[in-house]
Design an enzyme around this catalytic site. Structure first.
Site, mmCIF file in Angstrom:
data_model
loop_
_atom_site.group_PDB
_atom_site.id
_atom_site.type_symbol
_atom_site.label_atom_id
_atom_site.label_comp_id
_atom_site.label_asym_id
_atom_site.label_seq_id
_atom_site.Cartn_x
_atom_site.Cartn_y
_atom_site.Cartn_z
ATOM 1 N N CYS A 43 13.648 -39.603 -7.515
ATOM 2 C CA CYS A 43 13.753 -41.059 -7.366
ATOM 3 C C CYS A 43 14.484 -41.593 -8.596
ATOM 4 C CB CYS A 43 12.385 -41.720 -7.341
ATOM 5 S SG CYS A 43 11.338 -41.206 -5.986
ATOM 6 N N CYS B 194 3.763 -36.182 -3.769
ATOM 7 C CA CYS B 194 4.938 -37.042 -3.944
ATOM 8 C C CYS B 194 4.685 -38.363 -3.224
ATOM 9 C CB CYS B 194 6.159 -36.337 -3.361
ATOM 10 S SG CYS B 194 7.605 -37.379 -3.254
ATOM 11 N N CYS C 195 26.598 -42.714 5.281
ATOM 12 C CA CYS C 195 25.623 -42.516 4.206
ATOM 13 C C CYS C 195 26.304 -42.581 2.848
ATOM 14 C CB CYS C 195 24.886 -41.190 4.388
ATOM 15 S SG CYS C 195 25.988 -39.783 4.489
ATOM 16 N N GLU D 196 29.533 -31.753 17.265
ATOM 17 C CA GLU D 196 28.834 -31.366 16.030
ATOM 18 C C GLU D 196 29.254 -29.945 15.657
ATOM 19 O OE1 GLU D 196 26.428 -32.392 13.665
ATOM 20 O OE2 GLU D 196 26.536 -30.303 13.042
ATOM 21 N N TYR E 105 30.026 -36.150 15.051
ATOM 22 C CA TYR E 105 29.066 -35.737 14.010
ATOM 23 C C TYR E 105 27.643 -36.019 14.527
ATOM 24 C CZ TYR E 105 33.390 -36.485 11.347
ATOM 25 O OH TYR E 105 34.689 -36.488 10.905
ATOM 26 N N GLN F 165 16.306 -36.582 10.969
ATOM 27 C CA GLN F 165 16.287 -37.674 9.985
ATOM 28 C C GLN F 165 14.951 -37.696 9.254
ATOM 29 O OE1 GLN F 165 18.625 -39.960 9.225
ATOM 30 N NE2 GLN F 165 20.172 -39.562 10.780
HETATM 31 N N1 SAH Z 1 24.065 -38.293 13.855
HETATM 32 C C1 SAH Z 1 23.154 -37.243 13.464
HETATM 33 C C2 SAH Z 1 23.618 -36.392 12.289
HETATM 34 C C3 SAH Z 1 24.344 -37.085 11.169
HETATM 35 S S1 SAH Z 1 24.554 -36.087 9.723
HETATM 36 C C4 SAH Z 1 21.791 -37.822 13.204
HETATM 37 O O1 SAH Z 1 21.658 -39.022 13.016
HETATM 38 O O2 SAH Z 1 20.813 -37.091 13.210
HETATM 39 C C5 SAH Z 1 26.220 -35.546 9.852
HETATM 40 C C6 SAH Z 1 26.412 -34.367 10.768
HETATM 41 O O3 SAH Z 1 27.794 -34.023 10.767
HETATM 42 C C7 SAH Z 1 25.677 -33.105 10.346
HETATM 43 O O4 SAH Z 1 24.880 -32.678 11.423
HETATM 44 C C8 SAH Z 1 26.802 -32.086 10.047
HETATM 45 O O5 SAH Z 1 26.457 -30.770 10.427
HETATM 46 C C9 SAH Z 1 27.915 -32.606 10.908
HETATM 47 N N2 SAH Z 1 29.300 -32.269 10.515
HETATM 48 C C10 SAH Z 1 29.804 -32.060 9.279
HETATM 49 N N3 SAH Z 1 31.130 -31.876 9.324
HETATM 50 C C11 SAH Z 1 31.493 -31.976 10.631
HETATM 51 C C12 SAH Z 1 32.738 -31.914 11.320
HETATM 52 N N4 SAH Z 1 33.885 -31.703 10.682
HETATM 53 N N5 SAH Z 1 32.746 -32.095 12.653
HETATM 54 C C13 SAH Z 1 31.585 -32.323 13.333
HETATM 55 N N6 SAH Z 1 30.379 -32.391 12.727
HETATM 56 C C14 SAH Z 1 30.332 -32.230 11.392
#
Ligand code: SAH
Length: 482
Positions: free
Chosen positions: A83, A166, A411, A340, A319, A290
């Site tokens: 933190c 924690c 993020c 993904e 993603y 998450q």
């Molecule tokens: N939307 C999801 C995950 C977001 S995290 C959720 O909310 O749970 C970002 C994700 O992108 C991760 O799972 C990672 O494995 C994936 N990732 C990273 N580089 C990538 C790429 N070039 N193409 C597709 N996915 C990718």
């Protein structure tokens, strides 16, 4: 004036850096970065590392505390480093995060401040900014006296600060860890020693389904055999309320990677269940999920609202991880394509679709930039990339497909700013955006942004943003770790 290592100075903290560190300026403009100092503090500091115009300094004493300074709940907050903002009141944390997102959009994205003010909604705050994490990983080791300890690595080192409770995690973590420590002492089960690569127990992963209260414990072990007196451990853990899954993950490699590649269930089921909105998820120890499900739901509701689906749309969820957003959107769309890069996550996404009786999703393994060009034309695109943001080819494909709306979940507001600049130079405008505090007490902040296609034909010029300043910041952050 010359400033050197070990100099003691007094300074007022007037600003805060991207990593949450306090910033103070000496009379001649020399800048001090002081971890754990809060805006409004007057502090005495000791210079640790001095450069030409700035230095990193250690907080020696708070001479006069800021009105925003609070006593951290966690006794090891400073040493642990997990933190960065526990000394700051929650309202000051929210103001910091709002400013961080805004500044990045202005400085790195080149957007006008008045314009950002007009589209930015107030940050979505947590109701209770502690105990929000559904997942925790604790390393095990031995202290100087040979006592078995578990806790957290002291910021950027591998020495363990003992801590079984924690404040960001659930209260059950302590119950689980106490059982494991007691079992290890009683049956002489050794913790892993990184130097000699001997010892049995490396880490423990604990997960709780917030909607179901189901508990999962996975011990990461340095053996392919059963643990000594394993039945005694299982028996004790199984007594905990809602204990649903106990497993071992074998990791015999000399590596910083925590989890092994396989999981052996030794009690209950392989997965626990959790729910985000109406969608249920089966979560295994190796699944990505998450860590703050309560805020995640709020964030996805915002993404859904921005997507303003009527039921007829084709949507891309790039993603997509285990399909969390895809399955959320599928209930309101005609078809959702999730892309993904991690194969196991796509397996989970497909299984999650089946478990929820959702049949209008298609999940594809691969890099978004490679797969997207061959997908059917979308009405709406949602992206949720990792910190480095979207690949340039991915952004180009998005622009070429001319979706009516783009929902960007981010993020890292620095790479968000970079990507928004490109999209806004190529026919899109920011309609609305909102920061989400999914990780209180830390410097992290999520942002959800809605972009709409401009109606009038705009010159399609791709203006590359000036990334020098961005990389300067990245370099500074990297050099902090030296
Ligand atoms: N939307 C999801 C995950 C977001 S995290 C959720 O909310 O749970 C970002 C994700 O992108 C991760 O799972 C990672 O494995 C994936 N990732 C990273 N580089 C990538 C790429 N070039 N193409 C597709 N996915 C990718």
């Amino acid at each position: 004036m010359n400033y050197s290592k070990n100099d003691i100075l007094e300074v007022n903290i007037t600003d805060i850096g991207n990593e949450g560190e306090g910033i103070g300026k000496c009379e001649d403009g020399f800048t001090l970065f002081v971890k754990d100092a809060v805006i409004g503090d007057r502090v005495r500091v000791k210079i640790m590392k001095s450069k030409k115009n700035y230095a990193y300094a250690h907080l020696e004493e708070v001479l006069s505390p800021s009105a925003d300074r609070v006593i951290p709940r966690c006794p090891i907050a400073r040493a642990c480093g997990g933190c960065q903002l526990q000394s700051m009141s929650y309202s000051a944390q929210l103001a910091f995060k709002t400013k961080k997102v805004k500044n990045n959009l202005i400085r790195l994205g080149g957007f006008d401040e008045g314009f950002i003010d007009s589209v930015m909604q107030p940050i979505c705050a947590m109701e209770e900014p502690y105990r929000y994490r559904d997942k925790a990983q604790f390393p095990f080791g031995t202290d100087r006296d040979g006592k078995i300890v578990c806790g957290f690595y002291a910021g950027r080192t591998h020495s363990i600060i003992p801590c079984t409770d924690c404040e960001l995690g659930v209260t059950q973590n302590k119950e689980v860890l106490d059982i494991i420590l007691d079992y290890m002492n009683r049956y002489h089960v050794s913790p892993y020693n990184e130097e000699t690569a001997t010892g049995l127990i490396r880490h423990v992963l604990i997960r709780k389904g917030f909607a179901t209260d189901e508990l999962m414990v996975c011990l990461v072990v340095n053996t392919t055999e059963d643990l000594p007196a394993q039945d005694k451990l299982v028996e004790a853990l199984a007594k905990l309320d809602k204990m649903t899954s106990v497993s071992l993950s074998v990791n015999t490699e000399q590596t910083n990677v925590i989890m092994g590649t396989t999981v052996k269930t030794i009690y209950g089921s392989e997965t626990i269940t959790d729910r985000i909105g109406d969608v249920t998820f089966a979560i295994s120890p190796l699944s990505f999920y998450q860590v703050n499900p309560v805020m995640t739901e709020k964030m996805y509701r915002q993404a859904l609202e921005y997507a303003s689906l009527t039921g007829n749309e084709v949507v891309w969820d790039l993603y997509c991880g285990i399909g969390t957003i895809s399955l959320f959107l599928a209930q309101k769309a005609s078809k959702v394509y999730g892309v993904e890069i991690v194969p196991q996550a796509i397996e989970d996404a497909k299984q999650n679709a089946v478990n929820n009786g959702i049949s209008n999703t298609e999940f594809i393994v691969g890099a978004a930039e490679d797969i997207a060009p061959s997908l059917p034309r979308p009405d709406v695109i949602v992206v949720d990339p990792p910190r480095k943001g979207c690949d340039e080819r991915c952004i180009s494909t998005i622009i070429e497909n001319e979706p009516k709306r783009i929902v960007y979940v981010s993020c890292d507001s620095a790479t968000l700013a970079r990507d928004l600049r490109i999209l806004c130079d190529n026919g899109y405008e920011i309609t609305s955006l909102r920061a989400f505090d999914n990780f209180s007490q830390t410097v992290h902040v999520e942002t959800v942004c809605l972009l709409s296609k401009l109606h009038e034909a705009k010159h399609h010029v791709s203006v590359k943003p000036d990334m020098d300043e961005y990389y300067e910041i990245v370099d500074k952050e990297a050099s902090d770790g030296e």
